[in-house]
Enzyme design. Structure first.
Site, mmCIF file in Angstrom:
data_model
loop_
_atom_site.group_PDB
_atom_site.id
_atom_site.type_symbol
_atom_site.label_atom_id
_atom_site.label_comp_id
_atom_site.label_asym_id
_atom_site.label_seq_id
_atom_site.Cartn_x
_atom_site.Cartn_y
_atom_site.Cartn_z
ATOM 1 N N HIS A 40 36.620 38.692 39.095
ATOM 2 C CA HIS A 40 35.901 39.928 38.801
ATOM 3 C C HIS A 40 35.730 40.696 40.102
ATOM 4 O O HIS A 40 35.484 40.088 41.145
ATOM 5 C CB HIS A 40 34.530 39.615 38.188
ATOM 6 C CG HIS A 40 33.897 40.789 37.521
ATOM 7 N ND1 HIS A 40 33.217 41.753 38.216
ATOM 8 C CD2 HIS A 40 33.889 41.154 36.225
ATOM 9 C CE1 HIS A 40 32.797 42.667 37.357
ATOM 10 N NE2 HIS A 40 33.194 42.334 36.145
ATOM 11 N N ASP B 178 35.059 37.956 29.539
ATOM 12 C CA ASP B 178 36.140 37.916 28.547
ATOM 13 C C ASP B 178 36.627 36.509 28.238
ATOM 14 O O ASP B 178 37.345 36.306 27.271
ATOM 15 C CB ASP B 178 37.337 38.740 29.051
ATOM 16 C CG ASP B 178 36.975 40.196 29.149
ATOM 17 O OD1 ASP B 178 36.415 40.709 28.180
ATOM 18 O OD2 ASP B 178 37.227 40.805 30.195
HETATM 19 N N1 ACO Z 1 44.311 34.337 38.320
HETATM 20 C C1 ACO Z 1 44.942 33.968 39.476
HETATM 21 N N2 ACO Z 1 44.695 34.562 40.672
HETATM 22 C C2 ACO Z 1 43.789 35.552 40.706
HETATM 23 C C3 ACO Z 1 43.094 35.979 39.553
HETATM 24 C C4 ACO Z 1 43.388 35.327 38.336
HETATM 25 N N3 ACO Z 1 42.770 35.687 37.204
HETATM 26 N N4 ACO Z 1 42.251 36.979 39.871
HETATM 27 C C5 ACO Z 1 42.401 37.178 41.185
HETATM 28 N N5 ACO Z 1 43.329 36.313 41.703
HETATM 29 C C6 ACO Z 1 43.717 36.204 43.115
HETATM 30 C C7 ACO Z 1 44.633 37.340 43.531
HETATM 31 O O1 ACO Z 1 45.989 37.031 43.325
HETATM 32 C C8 ACO Z 1 44.269 37.482 44.987
HETATM 33 O O2 ACO Z 1 44.885 36.429 45.694
HETATM 34 P P1 ACO Z 1 45.391 36.641 47.230
HETATM 35 O O3 ACO Z 1 44.129 36.859 48.020
HETATM 36 O O4 ACO Z 1 46.101 35.376 47.574
HETATM 37 O O5 ACO Z 1 46.267 37.852 47.233
HETATM 38 C C9 ACO Z 1 42.758 37.191 45.032
HETATM 39 O O6 ACO Z 1 42.518 36.331 43.899
HETATM 40 C C10 ACO Z 1 41.891 38.448 44.910
HETATM 41 O O7 ACO Z 1 42.246 39.132 43.721
HETATM 42 P P2 ACO Z 1 42.254 40.722 43.518
HETATM 43 O O8 ACO Z 1 43.206 41.082 42.428
HETATM 44 O O9 ACO Z 1 42.438 41.398 44.848
HETATM 45 O O10 ACO Z 1 40.767 40.964 43.063
HETATM 46 P P3 ACO Z 1 40.224 42.306 42.429
HETATM 47 O O11 ACO Z 1 38.767 42.304 42.719
HETATM 48 O O12 ACO Z 1 41.002 43.487 42.865
HETATM 49 O O13 ACO Z 1 40.540 42.135 40.871
HETATM 50 C C11 ACO Z 1 40.381 41.449 38.640
HETATM 51 C C12 ACO Z 1 39.625 41.684 39.960
HETATM 52 C C13 ACO Z 1 41.226 42.683 38.264
HETATM 53 C C14 ACO Z 1 39.367 41.227 37.535
HETATM 54 C C15 ACO Z 1 41.281 40.196 38.821
HETATM 55 O O14 ACO Z 1 40.486 39.073 39.146
HETATM 56 C C16 ACO Z 1 42.115 39.910 37.583
HETATM 57 O O15 ACO Z 1 43.178 40.506 37.417
HETATM 58 N N6 ACO Z 1 41.631 39.002 36.679
HETATM 59 C C17 ACO Z 1 42.310 38.749 35.438
HETATM 60 C C18 ACO Z 1 42.036 39.911 34.463
HETATM 61 C C19 ACO Z 1 40.639 39.884 33.883
HETATM 62 O O16 ACO Z 1 40.136 38.842 33.470
HETATM 63 N N7 ACO Z 1 40.009 41.078 33.831
HETATM 64 C C20 ACO Z 1 38.661 41.228 33.252
HETATM 65 C C21 ACO Z 1 37.677 41.675 34.272
HETATM 66 S S1 ACO Z 1 36.068 41.723 33.578
HETATM 67 C C22 ACO Z 1 35.985 43.184 32.750
HETATM 68 O O17 ACO Z 1 36.585 44.164 33.034
HETATM 69 C C23 ACO Z 1 35.083 43.217 31.621
#
Ligand code: ACO
Length: 432
Positions: free
Chosen positions: A310, A367
């Site tokens: 998140h 979610d």
């Molecule tokens: N699975 C595996 N790796 C992940 C995940 C995941 N679900 N989420 C983040 N990471 C990793 C990224 O690859 C990144 O790794 P790195 O540092 O080696 O490059 C690190 O964790 C940071 O992730 P970001 O994408 O930069 O984090 P950001 O804060 O931009 O994104 C987000 C947050 C979009 C929610 C992301 O965690 C994601 O895509 N999760 C899956 C989708 C999801 O569940 N969305 C619902 C959000 S809640 C809502 O809107 C109600």
């Protein structure tokens, strides 16, 4: 918020610029950069606004590091038991405090008296393709409310705003249920004025003309809880979309329709659908949870553990915690089993002790368990994001109201860092 409690200095080109620092009621600090461009022709670079407070707000408080969420100061956990009530929470979010009995009854009465759709609007609804994405239908229908309820285009008075808010919350439920019924080729079931918000929705979804659906107390409570947990989440993507549209002095319907479109995206509200697709494909493919965790960590593999991570929470999302125990409660009560819940539990168990997820502070978000609960109620996956929108609507209305009535509110208009061509000449077609 105190006017300003401190100051910061910015050193640039050997010049010191003094900036005020504001402190929020929970001690969070924010540097005021509003005069940087006017006085110094400097902008700040923050492409996804992850570091920018775009407003002062008193609706919802989040501490992502500690996993705290409060509506109007009340911790989210306190809305769980004994009887959650979505309409009460909606009123509190929109009007700033918990309603008394008379206020709640009055609001409920407006909701009940306005649950039907204008026949003209229903006619328009029937022209949309039966298999259109439900979120596209929802956003179109909310936009259309501006055509049929012109008396609510100007909302300068709190009483008129209450009428508009109640109509929106009431009609969105009818639109959602009718969308499902039409997609299944089932006759519409009209709302029952004697039923409460959640029970009435389940009735419209699942009753038949010759057989009333028996809404169990457990299901009604679980739906109430899901809607409450989704009701607001401060300046998330869709709330910000609502605020941006509102800042141009656009009406409530146009602004909330924009909120629906933002929520539709898989990185926002659409993630609950992705979670279910992921769990179903793990189940159908007979994959091991260990292998899925491995794939999620592999940079060369596009697979992500949906429902994990998140932007704001660097701790367990408090809503996920509540939903996880709600799943346990409902499944125990209904003596219901779902292999997808077992897979989700296993994935969570593995992720929470895996250094990849621990180091990146990736925990289950709202979610991760909401879809399993919705599925237990018989809500189809393609309606999940619509359910999220139904829950989020009071939050959008509250954010719209705060933005619309904010002192000195201006149109939201960010700046950019231009990285395109330097000045260049137009070239005639034949010389290109
Ligand atoms: N699975 C595996 N790796 C992940 C995940 C995941 N679900 N989420 C983040 N990471 C990793 C990224 O690859 C990144 O790794 P790195 O540092 O080696 O490059 C690190 O964790 C940071 O992730 P970001 O994408 O930069 O984090 P950001 O804060 O931009 O994104 C987000 C947050 C979009 C929610 C992301 O965690 C994601 O895509 N999760 C899956 C989708 C999801 O569940 N969305 C619902 C959000 S809640 C809502 O809107 C109600």
């Amino acid at each position: 918020m105190s006017e300003f409690s401190d100051s910061a200095k910015l050193l640039i080109d050997n010049q010191e610029i003094d900036l005020d620092v504001y402190t929020g009621v929970e001690g969070e600090r924010s540097i005021d950069i509003t005069s940087l461009y006017k006085d110094h022709q400097l902008t700040t670079y923050d492409p996804s606004l992850g570091n920018t407070a775009i407003c002062r707000s008193s609706i919802t408080y989040i501490d992502g590091e500690r996993g705290v969420l409060r509506y109007r100061g009340i911790p989210i956990e306190q809305f769980d038991r004994p009887k959650p009530n979505f309409i009460e929470v909606a009123w509190a979010l929109i009007f700033g405090r918990l309603p008394d009995q008379e206020e709640l009854d009055q609001f409920r009465e407006i909701l009940t008296n306005n649950e039907l759709l204008h026949e003209g609007m229903l006619g328009q609804f029937m022209t949309l393709p039966v298999d259109a994405p439900p979120m596209a239908i929802l956003s179109a229908m909310i936009s259309m409310m501006a055509c049929y309820h012109k008396e609510f285009l100007l909302l300068e008075d709190e009483k008129i705003l209450m009428g508009a808010a109640a109509r929106l919350i009431s009609k969105v439920r009818t639109i959602a249920a009718f969308t499902y019924r039409r997609s299944m080729g089932l006759p519409f079931i009209y709302p029952d004025p004697n039923m409460r918000y959640c029970a009435n929705f389940l009735h419209m979804m699942f009753s038949l003309p010759y057989k009333q659906f028996a809404v169990s107390e457990e299901m009604e409570d679980a739906l109430n809880l899901i809607l409450i947990l989704h009701a607001d989440h401060e300046q998330n993507c869709s709330a910000s979309a609502v605020r941006v549209v509102c800042s141009a002095q656009a009406n409530l319907f146009a602004s909330c329709s924009a909120g629906v479109n933002a929520l539709w995206g898989p990185l926002h509200g659409g993630a609950n659908v992705k979670v279910m697709e992921m769990l179903e494909s793990i189940y159908r493919g007979g994959y091991r949870a260990e292998d899925c965790i491995k794939a999620a960590k592999d940079r060369n593999n596009p697979f992500r553990l949906f429902g994990f991570g998140h932007r704001v929470y660097r701790n367990y999302d408090p809503r996920a915690k509540i939903l996880k125990s709600a799943c346990d409660r409902l499944f125990n009560k209904l003596k219901h089993n779902d292999p997808l819940l077992d897979i989700a539990r296993k994935l969570e168990e593995l992720a929470l002790k895996d250094p990849y997820f621990v180091d990146r502070k990736l925990y289950p978000n709202v979610d991760f368990y909401s879809g399993i609960l919705l599925r237990a109620m018989g809500i189809p996956t393609n309606m999940f994001t619509v359910m999220f929108a139904m829950g989020r609507l009071p939050g959008w209305i509250a954010q719209w109201k705060e933005q619309h009535f904010a002192d000195g509110a201006k149109i939201i208009r960010p700046r950019q860092l231009y990285v395109g061509n330097p000045k260049s000449n137009y070239i005639e077609m034949e010389r290109r």
